[in-house]
Motif scaffolding. Sequence first.
Motif, PDB file in Angstrom:
ATOM      1  N   SER A  27       0.841  -1.202   0.000  1.00 25.55           N
ATOM      2  CA  SER A  27       0.000   0.000   0.000  1.00 25.55           C
ATOM      3  C   SER A  27       0.872   1.246   0.000  1.00 25.55           C
ATOM      4  O   SER A  27       0.539   2.257  -0.615  1.00 25.55           O
ATOM      5  N   LEU A  83      -8.294   6.354   1.712  1.00 23.72           N
ATOM      6  CA  LEU A  83      -6.889   6.320   2.149  1.00 23.72           C
ATOM      7  C   LEU A  83      -5.996   5.765   1.044  1.00 23.72           C
ATOM      8  O   LEU A  83      -4.834   6.150   0.918  1.00 23.72           O
ATOM      9  N   SER A  84      -6.548   4.856   0.254  1.00 19.16           N
ATOM     10  CA  SER A  84      -5.774   4.183  -0.791  1.00 19.16           C
ATOM     11  C   SER A  84      -5.737   4.978  -2.091  1.00 19.16           C
ATOM     12  O   SER A  84      -5.108   4.537  -3.049  1.00 19.16           O
ATOM     13  N   ASN A  85      -6.426   6.110  -2.114  1.00 17.72           N
ATOM     14  CA  ASN A  85      -6.498   6.922  -3.329  1.00 17.72           C
ATOM     15  C   ASN A  85      -7.026   6.100  -4.507  1.00 17.72           C
ATOM     16  O   ASN A  85      -6.501   6.140  -5.609  1.00 17.72           O
ATOM     17  N   LEU A  86      -8.064   5.309  -4.212  1.00 15.21           N
ATOM     18  CA  LEU A  86      -8.684   4.488  -5.256  1.00 15.21           C
ATOM     19  C   LEU A  86     -10.149   4.896  -5.400  1.00 15.21           C
ATOM     20  O   LEU A  86     -10.860   4.996  -4.395  1.00 15.21           O
ATOM     21  N   VAL A 144     -11.243   3.231   3.675  1.00 20.67           N
ATOM     22  CA  VAL A 144      -9.967   2.633   3.254  1.00 20.67           C
ATOM     23  C   VAL A 144      -9.710   2.948   1.775  1.00 20.67           C
ATOM     24  O   VAL A 144      -8.574   3.214   1.378  1.00 20.67           O
ATOM     25  N   ALA A 145     -10.756   2.944   0.967  1.00 22.22           N
ATOM     26  CA  ALA A 145     -10.586   3.281  -0.457  1.00 22.22           C
ATOM     27  C   ALA A 145     -10.068   4.708  -0.595  1.00 22.22           C
ATOM     28  O   ALA A 145      -9.203   4.992  -1.429  1.00 22.22           O
ATOM     29  N   ARG A 194      -4.596   5.498 -11.431  1.00 23.19           N
ATOM     30  CA  ARG A 194      -4.692   4.410 -10.452  1.00 23.19           C
ATOM     31  C   ARG A 194      -5.857   3.460 -10.724  1.00 23.19           C
ATOM     32  O   ARG A 194      -5.874   2.354 -10.180  1.00 23.19           O
ATOM     33  N   ASP A 195      -6.806   3.892 -11.552  1.00 26.68           N
ATOM     34  CA  ASP A 195      -7.897   2.943 -11.833  1.00 26.68           C
ATOM     35  C   ASP A 195      -7.424   1.809 -12.754  1.00 26.68           C
ATOM     36  O   ASP A 195      -8.165   0.872 -13.024  1.00 26.68           O
ATOM     37  N   ASN A 197      -3.710  -0.697   3.638  1.00 22.93           N
ATOM     38  CA  ASN A 197      -4.118   0.558   4.279  1.00 22.93           C
ATOM     39  C   ASN A 197      -5.031   0.312   5.471  1.00 22.93           C
ATOM     40  O   ASN A 197      -4.991   1.047   6.456  1.00 22.93           O
ATOM     41  N   TYR A 198      -5.824  -0.748   5.376  1.00 20.56           N
ATOM     42  CA  TYR A 198      -6.701  -1.088   6.506  1.00 20.56           C
ATOM     43  C   TYR A 198      -5.868  -1.467   7.729  1.00 20.56           C
ATOM     44  O   TYR A 198      -6.066  -0.954   8.827  1.00 20.56           O
ATOM     45  N   GLU A 251     -16.402   1.662   6.466  1.00 19.53           N
ATOM     46  CA  GLU A 251     -14.966   1.370   6.600  1.00 19.53           C
ATOM     47  C   GLU A 251     -14.314   1.155   5.230  1.00 19.53           C
ATOM     48  O   GLU A 251     -13.218   1.631   4.974  1.00 19.53           O
ATOM     49  N   ILE A 252     -15.002   0.404   4.388  1.00 21.55           N
ATOM     50  CA  ILE A 252     -14.460   0.131   3.054  1.00 21.55           C
ATOM     51  C   ILE A 252     -14.259   1.442   2.283  1.00 21.55           C
ATOM     52  O   ILE A 252     -13.223   1.666   1.650  1.00 21.55           O
ATOM     53  N   ILE A 272      -3.683  -3.322  -1.888  1.00 21.21           N
ATOM     54  CA  ILE A 272      -3.518  -1.938  -1.415  1.00 21.21           C
ATOM     55  C   ILE A 272      -4.530  -1.655  -0.304  1.00 21.21           C
ATOM     56  O   ILE A 272      -4.197  -1.072   0.738  1.00 21.21           O
ATOM     57  N   MET A 273      -5.757  -2.089  -0.520  1.00 20.85           N
ATOM     58  CA  MET A 273      -6.828  -1.825   0.449  1.00 20.85           C
ATOM     59  C   MET A 273      -6.538  -2.502   1.785  1.00 20.85           C
ATOM     60  O   MET A 273      -6.663  -1.890   2.845  1.00 20.85           O
TER      61      MET A 273
END
Lengths: 446, 98
Positions: free
Chosen positions: A294, B17-20, B14-15, A309-310, A324-325, B10-11, A320-321
């Motif tokens: 991540s 935070l992940s820049n997604l 986190v997305a 990033r997509d 970060n979690y 939460e998901i 990555i998810m």
Amino acid sequence: MELNTLTLTQAIEGLKTRTFSHAELIAACTDRIKSVEPNIKAFITVNQKVTNGIPIAVKDNFNTNDIETTAASDILRGYVPPYDATVVRKLKEHGMMILGKTNMDAFAHGSSTEASDFGATSNPWDLERLPGGSSGGSAAAVIADECIAAIGSETAGSIRQPASWCGVVGLKPTYGRVSRYGLIAMASSTDSPGPITKTVADARILYEMLAGFDPYDATTGHQPVTSEIINIKHLTIGVPKQYFRSEAQNGVNQRVLDAAKVLEKLGARLVDLSLLDPEYAVSVYTILQRAEVSSNLARFDGIRFGHRRDQFNEENKRRIMLGNYTLSAGYYDAYYAKAQKVRTLFINDFHKAFDAVDLIIGPTSPSTALKKGASKDHVMFGELQDILVEPSTIAGLPGINLPCGFIERLPVGMQLIGPQWSEDKILSVAQMYEEQTLWHTQRPKL
Amino acid sequence: MAHKKLTRFEIKHVAKLSNLLLSDPELELLGKELSETIEFIDHLSEINTDDTPPTSQVGGKTNEFREDHVLPGLSQKEALKNAKRTHNGYFVSKIQWS
């Protein structure tokens, strides 16, 4: 004899004695690539500009000056690095040439090469099966004789497991033995470049070429790289019961125990060993690897290089998810910090084991090559395939895969693990085993 | 350890935070898959680590110093060669609001 089938040792000798030329050697490999690549798909890019050197296939996560480098991800499609990774620079300085860039799971996230954005590679032993991964392209190219030797990288199993499934030699050096500079980072605390070759002697040649301190990678060690041959007669080899798992494919454990008997006949002493359950290492690695991913993949912002990033694939996003979690507020202690503590237990466990034994033997993978599609819809596929190599990975230890038999025309691999910086010992024992067997001379019909 | 089933909130967090940027079906699928993985790794809590320090590195190295000399690096042209947009020798990015 077709020149593409030569080992690195034979190629060096033949060039020295002028039995053939560089051009002939390269042409033999490129002809082979033309003939088998439609089925194997080991390469993402074949280098058309080379005329000199010994043809080496390099995994596509090593930066190669002026040769497209994608890490098998759509996000880097079209990226042409302006510099060479240290590994690539050293290869060139030693008269090797970059024949092409091999397929892998995108960003090395996987153990099948099926998670490549460029399509899966086929296992040359059975085109319906996976080559393993993430260095699956490199291992397939070696056993298909598309190159003289190859370079892979291992974060946890990515050299040894595809080497096992393809029936070739794969050396994962000690963490810090070979520079990571210019290697597209996956998990920086375990990433280790290493050779994938037709013989142990070839692995030693490439290892000695690549190993050593690099000012561009501060984690590389200053330990001298020696070329010592160590006599097996004085060595004790541990057989850990936790590595011969009941759920392993029928026959795999027996092939490896047979190999251990060969080592015993050569003079080694075999002793039973008990180690921590590798299943815990799977979880430790899963947490640490995702956390480091991540952070490492945060740099892909589409501004300086690469696309948006997509373009990350599902597996990349999943990792990555999770990273970060586990690093996020409230969960850091429960996951990341806990994993680093259990990692300490694994390191201590190996320290204790190596007080009693010189090397450890076990299967590299619990199975032979699985069918294509096996990795789909299994979020933990890669980690469970790599269960037997993850403990040594998180401890930064060196290990080698050697072919040690076949089950229904599919290769079985065994691994030898040693303490940090014990590559000489591992390579010496591997060499002696190889001299007693013919497994490494077997080739698939293509 | 922490609860196992991730909430939609939460998901999404986190997305971010992940820049997604994730679509609704992706959020749904990743939520399910992450929950499965977290359930798997939860068994680490069975291991007692009360007196165990965390690993910070495996190489055993201390600091690695070098002389503070300027060494040759990439030229501006090389550094910019893979950028989608450049302007006057700079990378061009979206406006960043903090």
